[in-house]
Design a protein around this motif. Structure first.
Motif, mmCIF file in Angstrom:
data_model
loop_
_atom_site.group_PDB
_atom_site.id
_atom_site.type_symbol
_atom_site.label_atom_id
_atom_site.label_comp_id
_atom_site.label_asym_id
_atom_site.label_seq_id
_atom_site.Cartn_x
_atom_site.Cartn_y
_atom_site.Cartn_z
ATOM 1 N N PHE A 163 0.070 -3.122 -18.697
ATOM 2 C CA PHE A 163 -1.000 -2.214 -18.313
ATOM 3 C C PHE A 163 -0.420 -0.966 -17.659
ATOM 4 N N ALA A 164 -1.208 0.083 -17.619
ATOM 5 C CA ALA A 164 -0.824 1.304 -16.913
ATOM 6 C C ALA A 164 -1.802 1.497 -15.764
ATOM 7 N N LEU A 165 -1.283 1.766 -14.582
ATOM 8 C CA LEU A 165 -2.113 1.978 -13.397
ATOM 9 C C LEU A 165 -2.052 3.438 -12.991
ATOM 10 N N SER A 166 -3.213 3.999 -12.705
ATOM 11 C CA SER A 166 -3.259 5.346 -12.134
ATOM 12 C C SER A 166 -4.096 5.271 -10.860
ATOM 13 N N GLU B 146 -7.238 2.709 -11.303
ATOM 14 C CA GLU B 146 -7.775 2.295 -12.598
ATOM 15 C C GLU B 146 -6.623 1.855 -13.476
ATOM 16 N N TRP B 147 -6.830 0.761 -14.198
ATOM 17 C CA TRP B 147 -5.776 0.319 -15.106
ATOM 18 C C TRP B 147 -6.305 0.212 -16.524
ATOM 19 N N THR B 148 -5.389 0.516 -17.442
ATOM 20 C CA THR B 148 -5.716 0.513 -18.864
ATOM 21 C C THR B 148 -4.713 -0.362 -19.608
ATOM 22 N N ASP B 149 -5.139 -0.843 -20.767
ATOM 23 C CA ASP B 149 -4.233 -1.641 -21.587
ATOM 24 C C ASP B 149 -3.338 -0.712 -22.416
ATOM 25 N N LEU C 112 -5.801 -7.561 -10.816
ATOM 26 C CA LEU C 112 -5.044 -7.783 -12.053
ATOM 27 C C LEU C 112 -4.494 -9.198 -12.086
ATOM 28 N N PHE D 9 2.259 -3.547 -12.882
ATOM 29 C CA PHE D 9 1.247 -3.350 -13.910
ATOM 30 C C PHE D 9 1.918 -3.121 -15.262
ATOM 31 N N LYS E 36 2.799 -0.125 -9.535
ATOM 32 C CA LYS E 36 2.713 0.489 -10.863
ATOM 33 C C LYS E 36 3.675 -0.182 -11.830
ATOM 34 N N ALA F 261 -6.058 -3.409 -6.390
ATOM 35 C CA ALA F 261 -5.986 -3.419 -7.854
ATOM 36 C C ALA F 261 -5.021 -4.500 -8.325
#
Length: 97
Positions: free
Chosen positions: A47-50, A63-66, A91, A42, A39, A87
């Motif tokens: 990015f943020a990873l959940s 899932e990762w988001t910008d 990435l 990321f 995490k 993940a």
């Protein structure tokens, strides 16, 4: 897929365990990063990873988001570690392009 495959994919991106802080060891002796370390990696990449458990399918979705919260990628695995490690491999391939 399996944790073996996720670790193979991570190592294929050039990741190495030179800094083994916050790493676990697979049964075959290979080192892989913990979910918390992943995490942070990321986050360092912007990015943020959940990672969450999908009870209906008894799997984990990473899932990762910008920075704007837009979805950039997602993978699934049988365990939290498997999903997170895979993940990170994805990435690393994504940002290498």
């Amino acid at each position: 897929m399996g944790l073996d495959f996720a670790i193979d994919e991570l190592y294929a991106t050039g990741w190495s365990a030179l800094d083994s802080s916050e790493c676990s060891h697979h049964a075959d002796g290979r080192t892989f990063p913990s979910v918390e370390r992943i995490k942070r990696e990321f986050g360092d990449a912007g990015f943020a990873l959940s990672v969450r458990h999908i009870q209906l399918f008894d799997c984990y979705r990473a899932e990762w988001t910008d920075a704007n919260g837009r979805a950039e990628g997602a993978v699934v695995g049988r365990s939290e570690s498997e999903a997170a490690v895979y993940a990170l491999s994805q990435l690393r391939r994504q940002v290498a392009i």
